[in-house]
Design a protein around this motif. Structure first.
Motif, mmCIF file in Angstrom:
data_model
loop_
_atom_site.group_PDB
_atom_site.id
_atom_site.type_symbol
_atom_site.label_atom_id
_atom_site.label_comp_id
_atom_site.label_asym_id
_atom_site.label_seq_id
_atom_site.Cartn_x
_atom_site.Cartn_y
_atom_site.Cartn_z
ATOM 1 N N UNK A 59 80.786 13.570 -12.018
ATOM 2 C CA UNK A 59 79.879 14.249 -11.056
ATOM 3 C C UNK A 59 80.681 13.630 -9.617
ATOM 4 N N UNK A 60 81.653 12.736 -9.794
ATOM 5 C CA UNK A 60 82.319 12.201 -8.562
ATOM 6 C C UNK A 60 83.665 12.095 -8.819
ATOM 7 N N UNK A 61 84.560 12.407 -7.793
ATOM 8 C CA UNK A 61 85.956 12.306 -7.873
ATOM 9 C C UNK A 61 86.037 11.492 -6.303
ATOM 10 N N UNK A 62 86.896 10.497 -6.498
ATOM 11 C CA UNK A 62 87.321 9.552 -5.394
ATOM 12 C C UNK A 62 88.660 9.610 -5.018
ATOM 13 N N UNK A 63 89.288 10.024 -4.008
ATOM 14 C CA UNK A 63 90.633 9.951 -3.589
ATOM 15 C C UNK A 63 91.069 8.752 -2.751
ATOM 16 N N UNK A 64 91.471 7.525 -3.184
ATOM 17 C CA UNK A 64 91.401 6.478 -2.573
ATOM 18 C C UNK A 64 92.717 6.509 -1.454
ATOM 19 N N UNK A 65 92.731 5.584 -0.409
ATOM 20 C CA UNK A 65 93.962 5.351 0.242
ATOM 21 C C UNK A 65 95.127 5.072 -0.641
ATOM 22 N N UNK A 66 96.395 5.628 -0.459
ATOM 23 C CA UNK A 66 97.325 5.302 -1.257
ATOM 24 C C UNK A 66 98.553 5.591 -0.759
ATOM 25 N N UNK A 67 99.771 5.037 -1.158
ATOM 26 C CA UNK A 67 101.039 5.230 -1.028
ATOM 27 C C UNK A 67 101.597 6.084 -2.050
ATOM 28 N N UNK A 68 102.438 7.040 -1.758
ATOM 29 C CA UNK A 68 102.980 8.176 -2.512
ATOM 30 C C UNK A 68 104.578 8.152 -2.425
ATOM 31 N N UNK A 69 104.891 8.699 -3.471
ATOM 32 C CA UNK A 69 106.487 9.184 -3.349
ATOM 33 C C UNK A 69 106.652 10.363 -4.348
ATOM 34 N N UNK A 70 107.542 10.808 -4.636
ATOM 35 C CA UNK A 70 107.688 12.086 -5.487
ATOM 36 C C UNK A 70 107.338 11.868 -6.928
ATOM 37 N N UNK A 71 107.489 10.396 -7.231
ATOM 38 C CA UNK A 71 107.308 10.031 -8.675
ATOM 39 C C UNK A 71 106.380 8.775 -8.816
ATOM 40 N N UNK A 72 105.550 8.459 -7.901
ATOM 41 C CA UNK A 72 104.511 7.514 -7.774
ATOM 42 C C UNK A 72 103.594 7.780 -6.823
#
Length: 266
Positions: free
Chosen positions: A132-145
């Protein structure tokens, strides 16, 4: 970037870290509204005292619920392998709309060839888990991470609602749909806490399979990961019994009448 022979699915690997259980600290939550939803699920619109306000979304609930077993067309060897402990796992229900909404929220990153990750929370009722819950945290992203930041915020939301950490979801914006060696280590921590936990991989550019719902095989895959002390991309040995390290889930069902909430903490 090295290929992980243990996966045998792609020459390009993916890395995601989304564990919400490191360096935890309390965080205050302010509920600004709530109302009853389908079944006994309650949705909340929540404002976080820190960081910025969360995004609230909910799936539309039709009059009649449609519960469907998740099936994924697949061409790799895992698709022909029966889940190792499906007879002892409790069923999990999730809304297909949750996955679609996550993909839409990840679109800006996907267009830039950046991964996006999120954490799934569920409650248990009458022997069935309901996501019932989806949490999208703050994050650092690259094309493969995709590295989650401020993970205590994720834990605070789950703790406030007494949710089980049911797994995680992440995108492969330009790669195929599979679990890399690092993905397997990320998921190991979830499955150690909750055996029913699963990982959703969304690969919008994969023409053969746009998404997959995976778990480590038990006991084979879990034993391999338990013994592995390596980090980064690396090969995993094949289980001694010849079974795959991970498999498609057979205990996960889509439920059209299941409402949910999304917290986008980015």
């Amino acid at each position: 970037m090295k290929k992980s022979p243990g996966c045998q699915l792609s020459s390009v690997d993916s890395i995601s870290s989304c564990s919400p259980y490191e360096n935890l600290s309390p965080m205050s939550l302010h509920t600004i509204s709530e109302w009853p939803c389908a079944g006994r699920v309650t949705a909340h619109a929540v404002t976080l005292s820190s960081p910025s306000p969360a995004l609230f979304l909910t799936a539309k609930a039709p009059q009649g619920a449609l519960v469907t077993h998740v099936s994924v067309a697949d061409s790799d060897k895992q698709s022909n392998t029966e889940p190792s402990v499906s007879n002892v796992l409790q069923d999990v229900h999730i809304s297909a709309q949750l996955m679609e909404d996550f993909l839409e929220l990840a679109k800006e990153n996907t267009d830039k060839d950046l991964e996006t990750c999120g954490v799934l929370g569920a409650f248990l009722e009458n022997g069935t888990f309901y996501v019932t819950t989806l949490i999208i945290p703050k994050q650092d992203s690259t094309s493969s991470s995709c590295q989650a930041l401020n993970e205590e915020d994720v834990f605070a939301i789950q703790n406030d609602r007494s949710l089980f950490p049911m797994g995680w979801i992440h995108t492969h914006p330009s790669q195929s749909c599979f679990m890399s060696s690092v993905d397997l280590h990320t998921h190991y921590s979830y499955q150690m806490m909750v055996p029913e936990a699963f990982a959703i991989v969304l690969a919008p550019t994969d023409s053969s399979r746009s998404y997959g719902i995976f778990r480590l095989t038990e006991p084979s895959g879990m034993s391999v990961l338990k013994e592995c002390q390596e980090t980064g991309f690396h090969p995993h040995k094949e289980p001694a019994d010849g079974s795959p390290i991970y498999e498609h889930c057979s205990h996960v069902y889509t439920n059209s009448n299941l409402r949910f909430e999304i917290f986008d903490l980015r």
